[in-house]
Scaffold this motif. Structure first.
Motif, PDB file in Angstrom:
ATOM      1  N   UNK A 231       0.824  -1.220   0.000  1.00 45.88           N
ATOM      2  CA  UNK A 231       0.000   0.000   0.000  1.00 45.88           C
ATOM      3  C   UNK A 231       0.855   1.266   0.000  1.00 45.88           C
ATOM      4  N   UNK A 232       2.161   1.099  -0.249  1.00 44.10           N
ATOM      5  CA  UNK A 232       3.040   2.254  -0.385  1.00 44.10           C
ATOM      6  C   UNK A 232       3.695   2.741   0.891  1.00 44.10           C
ATOM      7  N   UNK A 233       3.567   1.986   1.976  1.00 45.93           N
ATOM      8  CA  UNK A 233       4.182   2.416   3.244  1.00 45.93           C
ATOM      9  C   UNK A 233       5.674   2.113   3.241  1.00 45.93           C
ATOM     10  N   UNK A 234       6.448   3.105   3.699  1.00 41.28           N
ATOM     11  CA  UNK A 234       7.910   2.962   3.764  1.00 41.28           C
ATOM     12  C   UNK A 234       8.422   2.979   5.200  1.00 41.28           C
ATOM     13  N   UNK A 235       7.575   3.398   6.136  1.00 38.14           N
ATOM     14  CA  UNK A 235       7.964   3.460   7.538  1.00 38.14           C
ATOM     15  C   UNK A 235       6.987   2.693   8.407  1.00 38.14           C
ATOM     16  N   UNK A 236       7.528   2.035   9.449  1.00 35.72           N
ATOM     17  CA  UNK A 236       6.700   1.209  10.333  1.00 35.72           C
ATOM     18  C   UNK A 236       7.160   1.422  11.773  1.00 35.72           C
ATOM     19  N   UNK A 237       6.309   2.044  12.559  1.00 38.62           N
ATOM     20  CA  UNK A 237       6.653   2.345  13.958  1.00 38.62           C
ATOM     21  C   UNK A 237       6.275   1.163  14.838  1.00 38.62           C
ATOM     22  N   UNK A 238       7.281   0.568  15.474  1.00 40.02           N
ATOM     23  CA  UNK A 238       7.062  -0.603  16.311  1.00 40.02           C
ATOM     24  C   UNK A 238       7.565  -0.314  17.719  1.00 40.02           C
ATOM     25  N   UNK A 239       6.707  -0.447  18.709  1.00 38.41           N
ATOM     26  CA  UNK A 239       7.086  -0.159  20.081  1.00 38.41           C
ATOM     27  C   UNK A 239       6.979  -1.360  20.981  1.00 38.41           C
ATOM     28  N   UNK A 240       5.744  -1.710  21.327  1.00 37.13           N
ATOM     29  CA  UNK A 240       5.541  -2.743  22.345  1.00 37.13           C
ATOM     30  C   UNK A 240       6.109  -4.089  21.932  1.00 37.13           C
ATOM     31  N   UNK A 241       6.090  -4.411  20.659  1.00 38.82           N
ATOM     32  CA  UNK A 241       6.562  -5.710  20.195  1.00 38.82           C
ATOM     33  C   UNK A 241       8.021  -5.950  20.574  1.00 38.82           C
ATOM     34  N   UNK A 242       8.846  -4.889  20.528  1.00 40.80           N
ATOM     35  CA  UNK A 242      10.249  -5.015  20.939  1.00 40.80           C
ATOM     36  C   UNK A 242      10.410  -4.761  22.436  1.00 40.80           C
ATOM     37  N   UNK A 243       9.711  -3.751  22.945  1.00 41.70           N
ATOM     38  CA  UNK A 243       9.917  -3.324  24.335  1.00 41.70           C
ATOM     39  C   UNK A 243       9.406  -4.337  25.366  1.00 41.70           C
ATOM     40  N   UNK A 244       8.503  -5.209  24.966  1.00 39.86           N
ATOM     41  CA  UNK A 244       7.986  -6.178  25.942  1.00 39.86           C
ATOM     42  C   UNK A 244       8.955  -7.340  26.161  1.00 39.86           C
ATOM     43  N   UNK A 245      10.065  -7.359  25.404  1.00 34.78           N
ATOM     44  CA  UNK A 245      11.083  -8.404  25.584  1.00 34.78           C
ATOM     45  C   UNK A 245      12.181  -7.935  26.543  1.00 34.78           C
ATOM     46  N   UNK A 246      13.033  -8.864  26.956  1.00 34.21           N
ATOM     47  CA  UNK A 246      14.152  -8.508  27.840  1.00 34.21           C
ATOM     48  C   UNK A 246      15.275  -7.799  27.103  1.00 34.21           C
ATOM     49  N   UNK A 247      15.310  -7.959  25.771  1.00 37.05           N
ATOM     50  CA  UNK A 247      16.368  -7.348  24.960  1.00 37.05           C
ATOM     51  C   UNK A 247      15.753  -6.809  23.664  1.00 37.05           C
ATOM     52  N   UNK A 248      15.237  -5.566  23.700  1.00 40.66           N
ATOM     53  CA  UNK A 248      14.579  -4.991  22.520  1.00 40.66           C
ATOM     54  C   UNK A 248      15.481  -4.951  21.288  1.00 40.66           C
ATOM     55  N   UNK A 249      16.776  -4.697  21.495  1.00 40.29           N
ATOM     56  CA  UNK A 249      17.712  -4.650  20.370  1.00 40.29           C
ATOM     57  C   UNK A 249      17.824  -5.995  19.677  1.00 40.29           C
ATOM     58  N   UNK A 250      17.915  -7.062  20.466  1.00 40.95           N
ATOM     59  CA  UNK A 250      17.986  -8.414  19.907  1.00 40.95           C
ATOM     60  C   UNK A 250      16.678  -8.772  19.199  1.00 40.95           C
ATOM     61  N   UNK A 251      15.554  -8.369  19.794  1.00 43.35           N
ATOM     62  CA  UNK A 251      14.244  -8.625  19.174  1.00 43.35           C
ATOM     63  C   UNK A 251      14.140  -7.901  17.835  1.00 43.35           C
ATOM     64  N   UNK A 252      14.646  -6.658  17.791  1.00 40.01           N
ATOM     65  CA  UNK A 252      14.617  -5.879  16.547  1.00 40.01           C
ATOM     66  C   UNK A 252      15.532  -6.499  15.490  1.00 40.01           C
ATOM     67  N   UNK A 253      16.702  -6.974  15.928  1.00 39.52           N
ATOM     68  CA  UNK A 253      17.649  -7.618  15.005  1.00 39.52           C
ATOM     69  C   UNK A 253      17.017  -8.837  14.343  1.00 39.52           C
ATOM     70  N   UNK A 254      16.419  -9.686  15.171  1.00 39.96           N
ATOM     71  CA  UNK A 254      15.779 -10.890  14.660  1.00 39.96           C
ATOM     72  C   UNK A 254      14.637 -10.562  13.699  1.00 39.96           C
ATOM     73  N   UNK A 255      13.848  -9.549  14.064  1.00 40.93           N
ATOM     74  CA  UNK A 255      12.700  -9.138  13.255  1.00 40.93           C
ATOM     75  C   UNK A 255      13.173  -8.626  11.887  1.00 40.93           C
TER      76      UNK A 255
END
Length: 261
Positions: A231-255
């Motif tokens: 649908x033409x989206x280039x940006x995706x704001x993700x908060x709780x999906x990473x922050x609810x883990x013990x290591x948001x950076x690792x969760x973001x890397x995997x994602x």
């Protein structure tokens, strides 16, 4: 009075008090006020993933998300994961954030930082610049067209990117103007807190191609992003999906690794 009305009423009192403590002219003398900013819109255009990762301790809809991590570690983890930018909640009463979080993130990373705040006054844009932000968020639901114009033009004069957030077609139509860089569609209804990416999909073709399209809230799967890219989206704001883990950076890397495969 819904939760958004309460937040804005409190915000007006908070800003009035802050102005008595630190003047606008004092903010312009802060060391970070004259730093060169990094464009989030440019980063999103040049990215395969388009992820904007958020630092959020709690919210009115979810109560506590993660109070245990320090913002520097989260910021470095996100940057190492290769996100396009980081959104930093600075509202204290409802989200547990602060301007100190923005400064600590700025000291830790070089990527674009978005001050996520309920901005109702030019003073808050000066604050954002003085505390190291590269981008500000404006919320159409709480601002008139004239206010959006004045606030976005001030931000652009300070070399800050502007992300304008809408929830429906009426808000979108009143908001489109050249002083915006990104148009974000919030998939969460701010009155009921229900979430659906159908809002992003239905508004996508109404957003002119001059703006970077950003989908916000309720994005928790790679499939959702792949769908929204159609649908033409280039940006995706993700908060709780990473922050609810013990290591948001690792969760973001995997994602992001899964997304880029």
């Amino acid at each position: 009075m819904n939760i958004l009305d309460k937040i804005i009423a409190d915000k007006r009192q908070e800003v009035a008090l802050k102005k008595q403590l630190i003047t606008s002219s004092q903010l312009t003398k802060y060391p970070l006020f004259n730093r060169n900013t990094n464009s989030l819109a440019t980063a999103l255009k040049n990215s395969k993933s388009g992820i904007i990762a958020e630092h959020k301790r709690r919210s009115p809809s979810k109560s506590v998300i993660n109070q245990d991590l320090n913002v520097q570690d989260v910021a470095r983890g996100y940057e190492n994961a290769g996100v396009c930018g980081m959104s930093v909640l600075t509202d204290s009463k409802y989200f547990g954030g602060s301007l100190d979080d923005l400064i600590l993130a700025r000291a830790s990373v070089k990527m674009p930082l978005l001050r996520k705040e309920f901005i109702i006054d030019e003073y808050q844009i000066l604050e954002a610049k003085a505390h190291g932000a590269d981008v500000i968020l404006l919320i159409a639901a709480i601002l008139s067209r004239e206010e959006i114009k004045n606030l976005s033009e001030l931000a652009k004069s300070l070399e800050l990117d502007v992300l304008l957030e809408v929830h429906n077609l009426e808000e979108l139509e009143k908001s489109i103007m050249p002083s915006l860089d990104m148009l974000g569609v919030n998939n969460r209804n701010l009155k009921t807190f229900e979430v659906s990416t159908d809002i992003s999909k239905s508004l996508s073709e109404k957003i002119p191609s001059d703006f970077v399209k950003v989908s916000e809230s309720g994005i928790s799967s790679v499939e959702a992003i792949q769908d929204l890219k159609n649908y033409g989206y280039q940006g995706f704001l993700i908060g709780e999906n990473f922050m609810k883990t013990n290591d948001p950076g690792e969760a973001a890397t995997s994602f992001i690794n899964t997304l880029n495969q």
